[in-house]
Each structure stands twice: as C-alpha cells, then as structure tokens.
Design a protein around this motif. Structure first.
Motif, short mmCIF file in Angstrom:
data_model
loop_
_atom_site.label_atom_id
_atom_site.label_comp_id
_atom_site.label_asym_id
_atom_site.label_seq_id
_atom_site.Cartn_x
_atom_site.Cartn_y
_atom_site.Cartn_z
N TRP A 161 0.81 -1.22 0.00
CA TRP A 161 0.00 0.00 0.00
C TRP A 161 0.84 1.27 0.00
CZ3 TRP A 161 -5.50 0.28 0.45
CH2 TRP A 161 -6.13 -0.98 0.49
N TYR A 162 2.13 1.13 -0.22
CA TYR A 162 3.02 2.30 -0.11
C TYR A 162 2.56 3.44 -1.02
CZ TYR A 162 7.31 5.08 0.02
OH TYR A 162 8.21 6.10 0.17
N GLY A 163 2.23 3.14 -2.26
CA GLY A 163 1.82 4.18 -3.19
C GLY A 163 0.54 4.88 -2.76
N ALA A 164 -0.42 4.11 -2.26
CA ALA A 164 -1.68 4.70 -1.80
C ALA A 164 -1.45 5.62 -0.60
CB ALA A 164 -2.68 3.59 -1.45
N VAL A 165 -0.57 5.19 0.30
CA VAL A 165 -0.25 6.03 1.46
C VAL A 165 0.42 7.33 1.02
CG1 VAL A 165 1.11 6.18 3.57
CG2 VAL A 165 -0.12 4.08 3.03
N ALA A 166 1.33 7.23 0.05
CA ALA A 166 1.98 8.44 -0.45
C ALA A 166 0.96 9.40 -1.05
CB ALA A 166 3.03 8.06 -1.49
N ARG A 167 -0.05 8.87 -1.73
CA ARG A 167 -1.09 9.73 -2.30
C ARG A 167 -1.95 10.35 -1.23
NH1 ARG A 167 -4.28 7.86 -7.53
NH2 ARG A 167 -5.07 9.95 -7.06
N TYR A 168 -2.10 9.64 -0.11
CA TYR A 168 -2.94 10.17 0.97
C TYR A 168 -2.39 11.48 1.51
CZ TYR A 168 -6.32 9.95 4.77
OH TYR A 168 -7.37 10.22 5.61
N ALA A 169 -1.08 11.68 1.42
CA ALA A 169 -0.49 12.94 1.89
C ALA A 169 -1.07 14.12 1.15
CB ALA A 169 1.02 12.89 1.74
N GLY A 170 -1.40 13.94 -0.13
CA GLY A 170 -2.01 15.01 -0.90
C GLY A 170 -1.06 16.09 -1.34
N THR A 171 0.25 15.84 -1.24
CA THR A 171 1.23 16.84 -1.62
C THR A 171 2.37 16.15 -2.37
OG1 THR A 171 2.62 16.60 0.34
CG2 THR A 171 0.73 18.10 0.51
N ASP A 172 3.32 16.97 -2.84
CA ASP A 172 4.47 16.41 -3.54
C ASP A 172 5.45 15.72 -2.59
OD1 ASP A 172 5.35 18.66 -2.26
OD2 ASP A 172 6.10 19.69 -4.04
N ALA A 173 5.20 15.79 -1.30
CA ALA A 173 6.07 15.13 -0.32
C ALA A 173 5.51 13.78 0.09
CB ALA A 173 6.26 16.02 0.90
N GLY A 174 4.63 13.20 -0.74
CA GLY A 174 3.98 11.95 -0.38
C GLY A 174 4.92 10.81 -0.03
N PRO A 175 6.00 10.57 -0.80
CA PRO A 175 6.89 9.46 -0.45
C PRO A 175 7.48 9.58 0.95
CG PRO A 175 7.27 10.13 -2.72
CD PRO A 175 6.34 11.15 -2.12
N CYS A 176 7.86 10.77 1.35
CA CYS A 176 8.41 10.93 2.70
C CYS A 176 7.33 10.75 3.76
CB CYS A 176 9.08 12.30 2.83
SG CYS A 176 10.62 12.42 1.91
#
Length: 622
Positions: A161-176
């Motif tokens: 689910w890593y990609g979905a969690v990164a998208r949940y951030a809603g910003t360009d800093a999603g991976p972090c």
C-alpha cells in the motif's frame, strides 16, 4: 494483526456498508472487537478502525499508522488543523475550515478531500468531519480508492500500500509521508486520545524497509528521510544603506551554535513563504508545512537569521518556523509536522553538538528581551498548546525524573491530554478558549487556585496577570527547570521572576518531576543580583573599530536566599555585523563569564561574579 475484507456476504453499495458499520453491526452479525468488550466505550475508536478496515479491505494496522501520523488518533473536538483537516484521519474541508481565507497550500483536491470521501462512503460531509467514527471510515475509503487507482489489489500486506499512502499525503512530499507511516508501523504506538479513547498499534514484526527518498548529499541541510527544498531568503542592498534579510557568517567556525528556537508562523505556509522572500522583512532558517511535514530551508545554518528578536540569541541559534497558530480557534499541530521537526532538530543537534534540553531547545516565547524596553514586545509563540513532552519523546530525550522526593529542582511535565487549564482570548478578548491539552502550569502568589496569578512586571508594569492565552507571565512549561522553594500538600513553590510562585502539583496527578542539577544564588555580600537579556563582553574586550555594546540589566533582580536553575555557562560574545560586506563582520569575545538561568517563562543571564553555584541536592538539604 491484519484483517481481510469481509468474506461472509456479497458486495453491497458503499453507503449500505457504511450504515451498517456506523451502527456497530457487521455483515455477519455483531461486530467482533478482539480483546475488548463490545460495549466498552473507552475502546470505541479502536473498533471504528477495525470496522473501517474490514469494510474497505485496508489493513487495519496501516489505517492506524496513517491516522497516527495525521492526528495521533485524536478527534480534536471537531476543530480543524491549520491545513483545514478534521478528525483522526485529517480529512480536509477547506470550505468549512478557512471560510474564504487563502489556502495553506496551492489550491487543489488535497484541500477538499471531504467531497471525495462523501462520494465514496455515501455520508454527508458534515458527518465525515464532525463524527470521528465516520471520519475513520472516510479515510479508509480514500486509501482504498487510491489503491484501486494505482491498479493494486486490496491486499492484507501493508507494504503493498506504499503508493496509496503516499497519495494520501495530498502533496508532492507523499513518499516521505509514506516513509514516516511505515516507521510508525515498525515501532507501533499506544495512547489515550484527547477524548479518552484507548488505541493501540502493535509493532510490525516483519515489515520490509522501504528505501528512504532523500539523502544528505542535497544542497539543503536536512536529514535523510524528510522532504526538503531550498527556497532562499534574499540577501541584498536596500534603499537607505540598509540590507536584508539575514547576515552572512561562518558558523560554527567563527562562533558556536547553542540554540534551536521553535516558532509558529501565525500564518499559512503560502503566506509564510511570501514573507521570507521579502528582503525588507526578517528571516529564519527553516519552515515546516503542517499537511505533511515538508521542510523548506531559507538560510544556511552557517549564516545568522533575524528571527528571535534578540541579537545575542540570533547569532548563536537556528530558527525553525512551524505552520500554525498559537490560539486561532484551537487549530492543532499535525503529527506529521511534529515528527518532521523532531527529525530536523535531532540532525541539527547532532551536527552542532547542541544538548537536547529546554535550556537549548527554546520556544520563541522563552527568548528574553535585550533591554527593559524590549521585554513587553517579545513574541509568545508557540504558546501553551505546543506539546513539549511529546516533542522531546520524539527527540529521544523524554522529560524524566532524575531526583528524589526532596530534590532541590523540579522540571515541569504536564499530562498534556488531560491537563486543560483555562485560557481566554482564542476568539474574542476575554472569551474562554475551547478546552485543550496544555504543556503549561499556572503560577499563583499563594497555594490556592483562588490566589492571584504571579505578575511579570516586564510584560505588565501595572495591573493584574490574566488568563489570556497570549499572557504567559504566570506560566511554567514542560521541560523548564526551577528551584524548589517550598512544598505544601498538593502545591509546590518555585522561585520565579524574583518571587515565590505556586503551582498545583498533586501526587495523584503530578505536573512536575523531581530533578537534579546546578543552581545559582547571590554570592555572599550581595543583597540582590541583576539579570540580563544577553551575554555581551566587558567593555575592554572590544577592538577600536567595534562600538562597545552596553550590558544593560533588565527590570528584574533576585534577592539573597533565592535560587535559579542553571542551563549553561558561557563567556560574553558579540557578533558585529552592520554592513552587507561580510568582510567587515567581527566576532568579539570577552573574558566575563555568564550563567544562563531559567528565571521566569523566559531564560535570562547572570554574571558569574555575582553568584555562587550550588548542587541542587546540597541546596535541598539546607
């Protein structure tokens, strides 16, 4: 433990599943809740996470970790964060939260997620932001939708689910953001929320490490694992021979860095970036965004930013602004911002050998005025709602007892979530603020809640101290150390601003811990000791081309018999920087020694020649 989607009924429409879950019933009958009784109200939040995870096929521990990073599972009384996010899952609703004010990040879907959550769940937006259980369900629905959009199945493996969690951030800093969520998964967490809910996330036993997205080889000075960019503050000549908005230096080679100063912006992130780009304005080294903990660096750590309102502190500190408001409608700081800030401070403290204690990690509200006329106008952020105990837990240096029952020092440490003293002025003048956890204790002139508050003559030369959230003259805050003057039942007296100050400290729910350390008291023969807002050299230390800086006492002093906690010892120093050309900058060092003390809510300095140093245990024995 991971839970798959419900296997015992056919698929239903999202709104049908939602209605059943919020009613506390599963498709197969009564909702199963594990070790806790179904009717136990203190575990309702835990049940809400389990039900939402089952409904949308999201791993329960992943959902818990995302929510922890957003809000630490708190409901925050339905009040939005500074980024317009509501509830445990920080579902954003800018229309409701901002009421026409400029958005904190560039406009886009991330600021209005409540609409998408409403479409996915069939619930009205007002329920998604006002009902914590519905909010959790909406967050699970969003995560599941992002997983589908990425073409991934709703597996029980959190790592998928890593990609979905990164998208949940809603910003360009999603991976972090995702990296930090997975860090929470590894360590686990457990706490009682602000509304009395017990929530637990066990540590994951076998979770693969995801490669961190950032390294220290970038142009910015940031630790690994955080999103960080370089947005420089201007350094240029201005009309009238002035320049701005910082000074070039060569720290730590030319002068040490002793402090990190914690600020809040009192503005949105976007507004803050506009301010730091103004060459005629002040400057600071870093700004941290609330939504995701993204860091922008503006001034090199070797250079001196103009952020603290005290030139001595500026010259020896790094300033970090946090998107937020001290008291605006109770808006809260996100866990993502706390954790990103703690990572940055740990990195800076290690790099510059800065001790991780409240004598060196200061709030802007702890920085003293330089001269008597400057005291009243000093800033008061980040204020009583900044959770210093949690922050120092994240720094790896929790506030703990180090002394026995009769120790000569106490360190303030409130139970933040349950300690909710009265404050006024968050809305209109004199109006009570919403109940909120606080890191500060109130100080009285006698051991009684009915006794008047201690008055800070520097902030209020006349009149009484108030309960206003911006009036910190009668407050002591978590991590600050004070000399014990007396103990009487549930009350403890400390020396504070040259007088006795009492705070409620019951054994059943203490607001301070006993600690050890060093104290100063007037040397023999002196009736009182003046205190200073800066530690400048003696006149004879200045070369002929550098004007002598006056060492002016503040309007305070403390008399014989009083004692104050020592934070650090230092020789007098002054950074002379009045031109754009760094070739003309000079560091003047003296021989006079000063002790930094915790004098009131702010630190202060005393000359070593004026005081005697005692161990706190020796002082307590007297």
């Amino acid at each position: 433990m991971l839970f798959p989607a419900w296997p015992c009924a056919p698929r239903r429409a999202a709104f049908q599943m939602t209605a059943l879950v919020l009613a506390g019933v599963s498709w197969c009958g009564t909702l199963r809740t594990g070790a806790h009784e179904p009717g136990d109200p203190a575990h309702a939040r835990q049940k809400a996470f389990r039900a939402a995870a089952m409904t949308y096929g999201v791993p329960e521990d992943l959902l818990l970790a995302v929510s922890y990073l957003e809000s630490r599972w708190d409901a925050n009384r339905g009040v939005p964060s500074v980024t317009g996010g509501y509830g445990p899952m920080h579902i954003t609703d800018a229309r409701t939260a901002l009421r026409g004010e400029p958005p904190p990040v560039p406009a886009g879907p991330a600021l209005q997620r409540v609409d998408e959550a409403a479409r996915l769940t069939g619930l009205p937006g007002e329920r998604l932001i006002g009902d914590p259980d519905a909010n959790v369900l909406g967050g699970a629905a969003l995560l599941a939708a992002y997983q589908r959009e990425l073409g991934r199945p709703p597996t029980s493996d959190p790592a998928a689910w890593y990609g979905a969690v990164a998208r949940y951030a809603g910003t360009d800093a999603g991976p972090c953001f995702a990296d930090e969520v997975f860090a929470v998964l590894r360590t686990g967490a457990a706490r009682v929320t602000d509304d009395g809910q017990r929530v637990t996330l066990p540590p994951a036993r076998e979770l693969p490490r995801v490669p961190e997205q950032n390294g220290e080889g970038r142009t910015v000075e940031c630790p690994r694992g955080v999103a960080c960019e370089w947005l420089p503050a201007p350094y240029q000549r201005l009309p009238g021979g002035k320049y701005g908005n910082h000074d070039l230096a060569d720290r730590p080679r030319d002068q040490g860095i002793d402090y990190i100063v914690i600020h809040d912006t009192e503005a949105t992130y976007a507004q803050t970036l506009k301010l730091v780009a103004d060459p005629a304005y002040v400057s600071w080294h870093y700004t941290i965004r609330s939504a995701d903990g993204h860091i922008a660096q503006h001034v090199r750590t070797k250079d001196v930013a103009w952020h603290a309102g005290n030139w001595y502190v500026n010259a020896r500190s790094i300033g970090i602004e946090h998107e937020g408001f001290l008291a605006k409608a109770g808006a809260w700081y996100t866990e993502a911002m706390y954790r990103s800030s703690a990572r940055l401070v740990r990195y800076l403290a290690k790099r510059f050998d800065i001790p991780l204690d409240r004598a060196h990690i200061l709030g802007h509200d702890n920085v003293p005025g330089t001269v008597p006329s400057a005291v009243a106008g000093m800033h008061v952020d980040p204020g009583p709602y900044w959770d210093w105990a949690h922050y120092f837990d994240l720094l790896g240096h929790p506030v703990r007892a180090t002394g026995g029952r009769d120790a000569g020092l106490v360190t303030i440490r409130t139970d933040y979530a349950r300690h909710r003293p009265r404050y006024t002025g968050c809305g209109g003048a004199g109006e009570d603020c919403p109940p909120h956890g606080s890191a500060s204790v109130r100080l009285h002139t006698a051991p009684s809640r009915d006794a008047p508050l201690v008055r800070d003559i520097g902030r209020k030369p006349s009149g009484e101290a108030t309960y206003d959230v911006y009036d910190h003259g009668a407050r002591a805050t978590t991590g600050q150390r004070f000399a014990v003057a007396e103990r009487r039942g549930d009350w403890t007296a400390i020396w504070y601003l040259g007088r006795l100050a009492w705070f409620h400290n019951p054994a059943a729910r203490p607001t301070a811990v006993n600690t050890e350390g060093f104290l100063v008291t007037p040397r023999r023969g002196l009736d009182e000791v003046p205190v200073y807002g800066r530690a400048y050299p003696e006149p004879g230390a200045y070369p002929g081309d550098v004007p002598v800086q006056d060492v002016t006492p503040l309007q305070y002093a403390f008399p014989r018999g009083q004692r104050y906690a020592v934070g650090r010892a230092t020789r007098g120093e002054y950074y002379h920087s009045t031109t754009l050309d760094p070739g003309n900058h000079r560091v003047v060092r003296g021989r006079a020694v000063y002790f930094q003390i915790q004098f009131g809510h702010r630190i202060a300095f005393v000359k070593a020649a004026d005081v005697r140093v005692l161990r706190s245990d020796a002082a307590a024995a007297r």
